[in-house]
Motif scaffolding. Structure first.
Motif, PDB file in Angstrom:
ATOM      1  N   PHE A  10      -0.854  -1.045 -17.319  1.00 29.12           N
ATOM      2  CA  PHE A  10      -0.859  -1.204 -15.862  1.00 29.12           C
ATOM      3  C   PHE A  10       0.284  -0.459 -15.180  1.00 29.12           C
ATOM      4  N   GLY A  11       1.028   0.310 -15.944  1.00 31.43           N
ATOM      5  CA  GLY A  11       2.111   1.105 -15.389  1.00 31.43           C
ATOM      6  C   GLY A  11       3.454   0.430 -15.535  1.00 31.43           C
ATOM      7  N   ASN A  12       4.485   1.222 -15.752  1.00 29.79           N
ATOM      8  CA  ASN A  12       5.838   0.695 -15.873  1.00 29.79           C
ATOM      9  C   ASN A  12       6.371   0.323 -14.497  1.00 29.79           C
ATOM     10  N   THR A  13       6.809  -0.911 -14.343  1.00 29.30           N
ATOM     11  CA  THR A  13       7.440  -1.313 -13.088  1.00 29.30           C
ATOM     12  C   THR A  13       8.774  -0.601 -12.955  1.00 29.30           C
ATOM     13  N   ARG A  14       9.079  -0.147 -11.745  1.00 26.94           N
ATOM     14  CA  ARG A  14      10.310   0.586 -11.473  1.00 26.94           C
ATOM     15  C   ARG A  14      11.309  -0.287 -10.726  1.00 26.94           C
ATOM     16  N   ASN A  15      12.584  -0.020 -10.966  1.00 25.07           N
ATOM     17  CA  ASN A  15      13.625  -0.752 -10.267  1.00 25.07           C
ATOM     18  C   ASN A  15      13.792  -0.147  -8.871  1.00 25.07           C
ATOM     19  N   PRO A  16      13.601  -0.932  -7.793  1.00 28.77           N
ATOM     20  CA  PRO A  16      13.677  -0.372  -6.439  1.00 28.77           C
ATOM     21  C   PRO A  16      15.039   0.211  -6.075  1.00 28.77           C
ATOM     22  N   TRP A  17      16.093  -0.206  -6.783  1.00 27.63           N
ATOM     23  CA  TRP A  17      17.412   0.347  -6.491  1.00 27.63           C
ATOM     24  C   TRP A  17      17.522   1.799  -6.949  1.00 27.63           C
ATOM     25  N   ASN A  18      16.748   2.148  -7.989  1.00 27.96           N
ATOM     26  CA  ASN A  18      16.664   3.516  -8.486  1.00 27.96           C
ATOM     27  C   ASN A  18      15.459   3.568  -9.418  1.00 27.96           C
ATOM     28  N   ILE A  19      14.440   4.302  -9.025  1.00 28.25           N
ATOM     29  CA  ILE A  19      13.167   4.222  -9.748  1.00 28.25           C
ATOM     30  C   ILE A  19      13.215   4.844 -11.141  1.00 28.25           C
ATOM     31  N   GLN A  20      14.314   5.511 -11.494  1.00 27.48           N
ATOM     32  CA  GLN A  20      14.447   6.007 -12.861  1.00 27.48           C
ATOM     33  C   GLN A  20      14.826   4.889 -13.826  1.00 27.48           C
ATOM     34  N   TYR A  21      15.193   3.740 -13.273  1.00 23.54           N
ATOM     35  CA  TYR A  21      15.710   2.643 -14.084  1.00 23.54           C
ATOM     36  C   TYR A  21      14.684   1.527 -14.234  1.00 23.54           C
TER      37      TYR A  21
ATOM     38  N   ASN B  70       0.820  -1.211   0.000  1.00 23.43           N
ATOM     39  CA  ASN B  70       0.000   0.000   0.000  1.00 23.43           C
ATOM     40  C   ASN B  70       0.859   1.269   0.000  1.00 23.43           C
ATOM     41  N   THR B  71       2.000   1.197   0.682  1.00 26.38           N
ATOM     42  CA  THR B  71       2.860   2.377   0.835  1.00 26.38           C
ATOM     43  C   THR B  71       3.700   2.649  -0.399  1.00 26.38           C
ATOM     44  N   PHE B  72       4.272   1.587  -0.978  1.00 26.40           N
ATOM     45  CA  PHE B  72       5.296   1.784  -2.011  1.00 26.40           C
ATOM     46  C   PHE B  72       4.863   1.440  -3.432  1.00 26.40           C
ATOM     47  N   ASP B  73       3.795   0.646  -3.582  1.00 29.70           N
ATOM     48  CA  ASP B  73       3.571   0.102  -4.923  1.00 29.70           C
ATOM     49  C   ASP B  73       2.911   1.071  -5.885  1.00 29.70           C
ATOM     50  N   SER B  74       2.335   2.145  -5.401  1.00 31.47           N
ATOM     51  CA  SER B  74       1.829   3.146  -6.341  1.00 31.47           C
ATOM     52  C   SER B  74       2.971   3.758  -7.136  1.00 31.47           C
ATOM     53  N   MET B  75       4.181   3.704  -6.568  1.00 29.71           N
ATOM     54  CA  MET B  75       5.368   4.213  -7.251  1.00 29.71           C
ATOM     55  C   MET B  75       6.076   3.105  -8.038  1.00 29.71           C
ATOM     56  N   LEU B  76       6.171   1.913  -7.442  1.00 27.92           N
ATOM     57  CA  LEU B  76       6.962   0.836  -8.056  1.00 27.92           C
ATOM     58  C   LEU B  76       6.184   0.028  -9.090  1.00 27.92           C
ATOM     59  N   ARG B  77       4.864  -0.077  -8.926  1.00 26.98           N
ATOM     60  CA  ARG B  77       4.000  -0.812  -9.870  1.00 26.98           C
ATOM     61  C   ARG B  77       4.446  -2.271 -10.047  1.00 26.98           C
ATOM     62  N   THR B  78       4.677  -2.947  -8.944  1.00 24.16           N
ATOM     63  CA  THR B  78       5.060  -4.357  -9.044  1.00 24.16           C
ATOM     64  C   THR B  78       3.841  -5.291  -9.098  1.00 24.16           C
ATOM     65  N   TYR B  79       2.695  -4.798  -8.660  1.00 23.00           N
ATOM     66  CA  TYR B  79       1.459  -5.601  -8.670  1.00 23.00           C
ATOM     67  C   TYR B  79       0.441  -4.986  -9.615  1.00 23.00           C
TER      68      TYR B  79
ATOM     69  N   GLY C 114       9.507  -8.623 -14.393  1.00 19.81           N
ATOM     70  CA  GLY C 114      10.033  -7.517 -13.605  1.00 19.81           C
ATOM     71  C   GLY C 114       9.208  -7.191 -12.378  1.00 19.81           C
ATOM     72  N   GLY C 115       7.900  -7.426 -12.428  1.00 17.57           N
ATOM     73  CA  GLY C 115       7.085  -7.176 -11.244  1.00 17.57           C
ATOM     74  C   GLY C 115       7.515  -8.050 -10.078  1.00 17.57           C
ATOM     75  N   GLY C 116       7.797  -9.316 -10.376  1.00 15.72           N
ATOM     76  CA  GLY C 116       8.223 -10.236  -9.323  1.00 15.72           C
ATOM     77  C   GLY C 116       9.591  -9.907  -8.768  1.00 15.72           C
ATOM     78  N   THR C 117      10.555  -9.661  -9.655  1.00 11.52           N
ATOM     79  CA  THR C 117      11.908  -9.390  -9.166  1.00 11.52           C
ATOM     80  C   THR C 117      11.969  -8.060  -8.425  1.00 11.52           C
ATOM     81  N   ALA C 118      11.243  -7.047  -8.919  1.00 14.89           N
ATOM     82  CA  ALA C 118      11.228  -5.760  -8.227  1.00 14.89           C
ATOM     83  C   ALA C 118      10.551  -5.874  -6.869  1.00 14.89           C
ATOM     84  N   SER C 119       9.497  -6.684  -6.774  1.00 17.65           N
ATOM     85  CA  SER C 119       8.815  -6.852  -5.482  1.00 17.65           C
ATOM     86  C   SER C 119       9.739  -7.515  -4.466  1.00 17.65           C
ATOM     87  N   LEU C 120      10.569  -8.443  -4.917  1.00 21.30           N
ATOM     88  CA  LEU C 120      11.521  -9.089  -4.021  1.00 21.30           C
ATOM     89  C   LEU C 120      12.576  -8.096  -3.552  1.00 21.30           C
ATOM     90  N   ALA C 121      13.088  -7.295  -4.474  1.00 21.68           N
ATOM     91  CA  ALA C 121      14.123  -6.326  -4.118  1.00 21.68           C
ATOM     92  C   ALA C 121      13.591  -5.247  -3.191  1.00 21.68           C
TER      93      ALA C 121
END
Length: 461
Positions: A139-150, A35-44, A157-164
Motif C-alpha cells: 500500500f506504499g511506504n508512509t512518509r514522515n511529513p517533517w521530511n518525506i525522505q524519512y 486528496n492533495t497530499f496523501d498520494s505522496m505521504l501514503r497515510t491512508y 505510522g499512518g496515524g501519526t503521520a496524518s496527525l503531523a
C-alpha cells in the motif's frame, strides 16, 4: 490564523457545538488535504470520502437541532486499518487481507462513532502491525511529513503521520512492542500505550495477544484524554478486558507535577544518539523546574526485556499465522515473513523462559513503583531514519535498537505516554516517554500536560 486542520479536538469541539464551524466544512477541508497530499505521504489505505461526508451531514443536522452529544461530535478521526470496520475493507496492511470486509466494527470503533466521531478513512500501517519503520510494499511506504525522505516509524505510522500533516484531527493506534509510541516519537505527536486490558482489542487484528493494546494518538495531551474517555471500559467480548472503573481523564490535567517523584533507570540512558541524549538531559532539567523530583532508580530486570519481548512477540505472532505461513508464505513481505518464521523456531522451553523473565520484570517494576510515581526515559534511542533500499535489514535494525526501550511497558502491562521532546539537528522530532503503574493513565496525562505546557515543538501547516 491557524489552519483548522491543525486545531486540536478540544479546540474544535466548542466551535462545532456553537455552530461557528460546520462538521461538513471541517470534514471537506480534511478530505481535500488528503486528496492533495496523501498520494505522496501514503497515510491512508482507504479514504472514506462518501461515508465521511454522510456522517458529517448527520452530525451537522443533529447539532443544528440542538442534539449535540459531546466533545467528539463532528470530529474527524483516522482509524488504523487493523481495526475492523463493518462493510469497509480492513487489510491490516497485508496482501492476505486485501479484500477482507468485516461484518462488525471493532468495539472501539463503535464507541468513537457512537460519540459522534467521523471516520475519515482507514490508515496505513506497517504490515500486520508487526514492524517499526512504516514500510509497506502493498500500500506504499508512509512518509514522515517533517521530511518525506524519512520514515514515520511503525506500525501506527499512518496515524501519526496524518496527525503531523494535518490529515486527521485524532487517530487510533495499537501497540504490541512500541507501535504507538515509536511513530509518535518520529512524527512529533502524542501517543498513549494503555494499561493492558483497559481498552478493548475486540475486533482488532491480533499481533501477539498477550502484548496487544489499543490506544489514542493526537496532537495534544488533552485530546488523548478526551479519546481515552470514550475508548476505555470493560468489554465482555474481550477476554482480557479489565472490569475497572473509568475515571474522568480530563479532570486534573492542569494540576501540574510539583512534588511528583519521577524515576530514571540507567537502562534508558544507554546507546542514545547524541541528539536524543542532549534533548533528554534538557527535558530532565525542565521537569525539575516544573517541580518534579527526578531520581535515579535501578531496575536490573530491564536487561531481560529484549530477549523476552522478542521471543514472546515473534512466537505468538507466528502461532497466529501458522496456517497462512504454510499456505500463503509468498503473500508476506520479506521482513514480516522472516520475523514470523523466526518465531516459528521458538520452542516451548524458550517461550517459557521468556515468560519467566517477563514475570521477573513485572516484579522489578512493582518494586520500583514503591519508591517513585512515574518512570522516565527516551521513547526510542534513535532519531528518525532515512528510508533505506535495504528495507528488510533496516526494519530489523530499528526493531533491535528500539524494542529495548518500548517493550518493557508491553511486557509489564503498564501504561506509557510518548510525548515530543523537541527537534534534532535535522529538524526532525525526538520523543520521550512517561511510564506509570497499571491504570495510572490519569497521572500520566497530568504529567504529559505539564510537559506540553513548555511547548517542545509547534506543528506547521
Amino acid at each position: 490564523m491557524t489552519d483548522i486542520s491543525f486545531l486540536t479536538a478540544t479546540e474544535l469541539g466548542p466551535l462545532l457545538k456553537s455552530r461557528q464551524l460546520s462538521p461538513i466544512e471541517l470534514t471537506k477541508h480534511l478530505l481535500n488535504r488528503i486528496n492533495t497530499f496523501d498520494s505522496m505521504l501514503r497515510t491512508y489505505i482507504t479514504p472514506l470520502h462518501d461515508s465521511a461526508l454522510k456522517q458529517a451531514k448527520e452530525a451537522e443536522e443533529n447539532i443544528m437541532r440542538g442534539n449535540y452529544i459531546g466533545p467528539l461530535h463532528g470530529i474527524p478521526i483516522g482509524v488504523k486499518d487493523n481495526y475492523y470496520t463493518k462493510g469497509i475493507r480492513t487489510t491490516a496492511g497485508s496482501k492476505l487481507f486485501i479484500n477482507f470486509i468485516p461484518k462488525e466494527n471493532a468495539t472501539t470503533v463503535d464507541k468513537l462513532l457512537n460519540a459522534g466521531g467521523i471516520m475519515l478513512g482507514k490508515q496505513n500501517l506497517h504490515e500486520l502491525a508487526a514492524g517499526s519503520t512504516g514500510t509497506n510494499p502493498f500500500f506504499g511506504n508512509t512518509r514522515n511529513p517533517w521530511n518525506i525522505q524519512y520514515m514515520p516509524g511503525g506500525s501506527s505510522g499512518g496515524g501519526t503521520a496524518s496527525l503531523a500533516a494535518g490529515l486527521a484531527i485524532l487517530a487510533t493506534g495499537s501497540d504490541t512492542f512500541g507501535s504507538i509510541r515509536l511513530p509518535a516519537s518520529m512524527c512529533g505527536v502524542y501517543g498513549l500505550k494503555t494499561t493492558y486490558g483497559l481498552v478493548s482489542t475486540h475486533g482488532i487484528f491480533p499481533t501477539a495477544m498477550s502484548l496487544d493494546t489499543a490506544g489514542p494518538m493526537a496532537r495534544s495531551v488533552s485530546d488523548l484524554a478526551l479519546m481515552l474517555h470514550y475508548m476505555a471500559g470493560f468489554d465482555a467480548n474481550d477476554p482480557v478486558s479489565l472490569d475497572a472503573p473509568v475515571p474522568n481523564y480530563m479532570a486534573d490535567l492542569n494540576k501540574g507535577i510539583k512534588g511528583i517523584k519521577i524515576g530514571l533507570p540507567a537502562y534508558f540512558l544507554q546507546d542514545l544518539a547524541p541528539d536524543v541524549e542532549s534533548l533528554f538531559k534538557g527535558a530532565m532539567e525542565t521537569l525539575q523546574y516544573l517541580g518534579a523530583e527526578v531520581v535515579d532508580v535501578e531496575i536490573p530486570e530491564l536487561t531481560l526485556s529484549t530477549f523476552s519481548g522478542y521471543t514472546i512477540a515473534a512466537g505468538e505472532a507466528s502461532a497466529l499465522h501458522h496456517k497462512w505461513l504454510q499456505t500463503h508464505s509468498s503473500d508476506y513481505s520479506a521482513d514480516i515473513r522472516s520475523f514470523f518464521l523466526a518465531g516459528a523456531l521458538t520452542d516451548t522451553p524458550q517461550y517459557l523462559q521468556a515468560q519467566q523473565a517477563r514475570r521477573k520484570l513485572v516484579k522489578g517494576f512493582q518494586e520500583a513503583f514503591k519508591h517513585v510515581d512515574l518512570l522516565l526515559g527516551p521513547t526510542i534511542p534513535i532519531t528518525p531514519q532515512i528510508y533505506s533500499e535495504q528495507w528488510v535489514k533496516q526494519n530489523l535494525e530499528v526493531i533491535r535498537s528500539c524494542l529495548p526501550f518500548t517493550v518493557p511497558a508491553n511486557l509489564t502491562g503498564t501504561p506509557s505516554l510518548a510525548v515530543p521532546m523537541g527537534l534534532d539537528s535535522e529538524n526532525l522530532p525526538v520523543g520521550m516517554q512517561f511510564i506509570g503503574k497499571p491504570l495510572s493513565e490519569k497521572l500520566l496525562l497530568q504529567a504529559g500536560k505539564a510537559w506540553e505546557s513548555t511547548m517542545p515543538l509547534r506543528f506547521r501547516a
